[in-house]
Design a protein around this motif. Sequence first.
Motif, PDB file in Angstrom:
ATOM      1  N   ASP A 136       4.773 -16.115  74.987  1.00  0.00           N
ATOM      2  CA  ASP A 136       4.558 -16.637  76.342  1.00  0.00           C
ATOM      3  C   ASP A 136       4.714 -18.154  76.386  1.00  0.00           C
ATOM      4  O   ASP A 136       4.419 -18.853  75.418  1.00  0.00           O
ATOM      5  CB  ASP A 136       3.167 -16.248  76.827  1.00  0.00           C
ATOM      6  CG  ASP A 136       3.012 -14.747  76.943  1.00  0.00           C
ATOM      7  OD1 ASP A 136       3.506 -14.184  77.935  1.00  0.00           O
ATOM      8  OD2 ASP A 136       2.410 -14.138  76.041  1.00  0.00           O
ATOM      9  N   ARG A 139       2.812 -21.540  82.329  1.00  0.00           N
ATOM     10  CA  ARG A 139       3.288 -21.337  83.699  1.00  0.00           C
ATOM     11  C   ARG A 139       3.355 -22.653  84.455  1.00  0.00           C
ATOM     12  O   ARG A 139       4.163 -22.810  85.359  1.00  0.00           O
ATOM     13  CB  ARG A 139       2.367 -20.367  84.436  1.00  0.00           C
ATOM     14  CG  ARG A 139       2.373 -18.939  83.901  1.00  0.00           C
ATOM     15  CD  ARG A 139       3.672 -18.218  84.209  1.00  0.00           C
ATOM     16  NE  ARG A 139       3.640 -16.844  83.755  1.00  0.00           N
ATOM     17  CZ  ARG A 139       3.268 -15.817  84.506  1.00  0.00           C
ATOM     18  NH1 ARG A 139       2.871 -16.031  85.751  1.00  0.00           N
ATOM     19  NH2 ARG A 139       3.284 -14.597  84.033  1.00  0.00           N
ATOM     20  N   GLN A 264      -3.534 -13.789  75.846  1.00  0.00           N
ATOM     21  CA  GLN A 264      -2.181 -13.336  76.172  1.00  0.00           C
ATOM     22  C   GLN A 264      -2.193 -12.431  77.396  1.00  0.00           C
ATOM     23  O   GLN A 264      -1.336 -12.551  78.283  1.00  0.00           O
ATOM     24  CB  GLN A 264      -1.578 -12.597  74.981  1.00  0.00           C
ATOM     25  CG  GLN A 264      -1.134 -13.486  73.838  1.00  0.00           C
ATOM     26  CD  GLN A 264      -0.455 -12.683  72.743  1.00  0.00           C
ATOM     27  OE1 GLN A 264      -1.064 -11.795  72.151  1.00  0.00           O
ATOM     28  NE2 GLN A 264       0.795 -12.998  72.477  1.00  0.00           N
ATOM     29  N   ARG A 267      -2.700 -14.554  80.447  1.00  0.00           N
ATOM     30  CA  ARG A 267      -1.500 -15.329  80.770  1.00  0.00           C
ATOM     31  C   ARG A 267      -0.463 -14.459  81.468  1.00  0.00           C
ATOM     32  O   ARG A 267       0.183 -14.890  82.438  1.00  0.00           O
ATOM     33  CB  ARG A 267      -0.927 -15.906  79.469  1.00  0.00           C
ATOM     34  CG  ARG A 267       0.461 -16.537  79.565  1.00  0.00           C
ATOM     35  CD  ARG A 267       0.503 -17.853  80.322  1.00  0.00           C
ATOM     36  NE  ARG A 267       0.146 -17.716  81.728  1.00  0.00           N
ATOM     37  CZ  ARG A 267      -0.364 -18.693  82.462  1.00  0.00           C
ATOM     38  NH1 ARG A 267      -0.589 -19.874  81.956  1.00  0.00           N
ATOM     39  NH2 ARG A 267      -0.666 -18.482  83.735  1.00  0.00           N
ATOM     40  N   LEU A 274      -3.552 -22.192  83.202  1.00  0.00           N
ATOM     41  CA  LEU A 274      -4.563 -21.705  82.268  1.00  0.00           C
ATOM     42  C   LEU A 274      -5.079 -22.874  81.436  1.00  0.00           C
ATOM     43  O   LEU A 274      -4.364 -23.437  80.605  1.00  0.00           O
ATOM     44  CB  LEU A 274      -3.955 -20.620  81.379  1.00  0.00           C
ATOM     45  CG  LEU A 274      -4.852 -19.952  80.338  1.00  0.00           C
ATOM     46  CD1 LEU A 274      -6.171 -19.520  80.939  1.00  0.00           C
ATOM     47  CD2 LEU A 274      -4.129 -18.755  79.735  1.00  0.00           C
ATOM     48  N   GLY A 305       0.448 -19.099  75.670  1.00  0.00           N
ATOM     49  CA  GLY A 305       0.865 -19.512  76.999  1.00  0.00           C
ATOM     50  C   GLY A 305      -0.091 -20.388  77.768  1.00  0.00           C
ATOM     51  O   GLY A 305      -0.007 -20.455  79.001  1.00  0.00           O
ATOM     52  N   VAL A 306      -0.990 -21.116  77.094  1.00  0.00           N
ATOM     53  CA  VAL A 306      -1.901 -21.997  77.827  1.00  0.00           C
ATOM     54  C   VAL A 306      -1.139 -23.191  78.407  1.00  0.00           C
ATOM     55  O   VAL A 306      -0.052 -23.545  77.937  1.00  0.00           O
ATOM     56  CB  VAL A 306      -3.058 -22.492  76.927  1.00  0.00           C
ATOM     57  CG1 VAL A 306      -3.872 -21.315  76.406  1.00  0.00           C
ATOM     58  CG2 VAL A 306      -2.544 -23.339  75.787  1.00  0.00           C
ATOM     59  N   ASP A 307      -1.732 -23.804  79.423  1.00  0.00           N
ATOM     60  CA  ASP A 307      -1.119 -24.949  80.099  1.00  0.00           C
ATOM     61  C   ASP A 307      -1.786 -26.273  79.746  1.00  0.00           C
ATOM     62  O   ASP A 307      -1.144 -27.326  79.777  1.00  0.00           O
ATOM     63  CB  ASP A 307      -1.192 -24.767  81.617  1.00  0.00           C
ATOM     64  CG  ASP A 307      -0.392 -23.574  82.089  1.00  0.00           C
ATOM     65  OD1 ASP A 307       0.843 -23.679  82.150  1.00  0.00           O
ATOM     66  OD2 ASP A 307      -0.997 -22.525  82.377  1.00  0.00           O
TER      67      ASP A 307
END
Length: 426
Positions: A136, A139, A264, A267, A274, A305-307
């Motif tokens: 991921d 986003r 995960q 996400r 996130l 997939g963290v922001d």
Amino acid sequence: MSCNEDRILAGYVIETPLDPAAVAEVMAGEQSCGTFTRVAGETDELRARARATVESVRPLDEADRPSLSNAFLERRGVQGPWRRARIEISFPTANIGANLPTLASTVAGNLYDLGEVTGLRLETLRVPAAYRAGFDFPRAGIAGTRRAVGLPEGALVGTIIKPNVGLSAGQTAELVGRLCAAGVDFIKDDEVCADPAHAPLAERIPAVMRVVRAHAERTGKRVMVAFNITGETDAMRRHADLVEREGGSCVMASLNACGYSAIQSLRRHTPLALHGHRNGFGALSRHPLLGIGFQAYQTLWRLAGVDHMHVHGLRGKFSQSDAEVVEAARDCYTPLARGSARDDTVMPAFSSGQWAGTVPATWEAIGRDDLLFMAGGGILAHPDGPAAGVASIRQAWAAVRAGVPLAEQARQAPELARALAFFGSR
């Protein structure tokens, strides 16, 4: 060494009374196709295809005593000196696939229990671009977070709900309203306040978002609120849906407590930013010969997939050195894989004892303001109130960007002057 297209490269520091090169081979075997002895079915062809490979062994210093106890060595009467070394081991991606828990188990699993070592720490983790593409991506990341709050440049000034726990949903919303009026860009829940009986998320999210929406309608300013939805996976997804329905833009989760699979799943379920909170990282990182360094740690979580990633703060209240904080922020700005077609950098969140007076050290060390600068007491405890606390921090950032010392800027910035006098004397 750089990553081959089909291999993951992990860097370790080890301590052992044995030959470090031999120990490195044990590590490679244990974490791929081997064990303490060759077994039936472990053919040369299988080993060539699936065995991890020791890429380098670089001796460091020696110690007179072991860093950690080891019953395996004690039973055998093995004595020092205890040699330390940096080693690199590469693992075939085909052994693991796009499986984050198995990746973590491979590079940071049973290795810590090996009888041959009295210290072992995973320092670095590098993945090839094709492998990274199977996981991921953020986003929002840096650019998306800026778009969400309508701030194309400048540090994002944020704060944390204080008191940490105890406020009702209505009281939390009232405080958020005051913080929005004070001019913050970002507000987050504390990590110990998720879904308490006195302010359940089912009540707190709608109450808070009513005042956030009202502020946006009144001023045009969109404040990002990171609701702490840490919990069981289905509950996190349900609460993320509620945040999205209420017009929110961010959720927060305690990474270590939730685990790779839950993050995960979250996400993949939500388009919201996130916010990854690393509480508990100290238990994994504070000993120099045990655990995991931040570069490897953030690699694993960025694959989820963290922001945003917490890095603590310069001259803060926690144990990390400034050098460690700076290196962590730079890790967040570094793509995980060379040649990746997509931007996967994340926004570092500076927190812990931050106020206007820590801005110059942050700017000098980082040289950019693509960051969340979060001040709890530095805003809420300002003697002239939260609005003055926010103003003091913005004035400090304006000063450092212009190359003006804070003391000089304070002559024409009363909020900054009060902050320097109040916090600087503590």
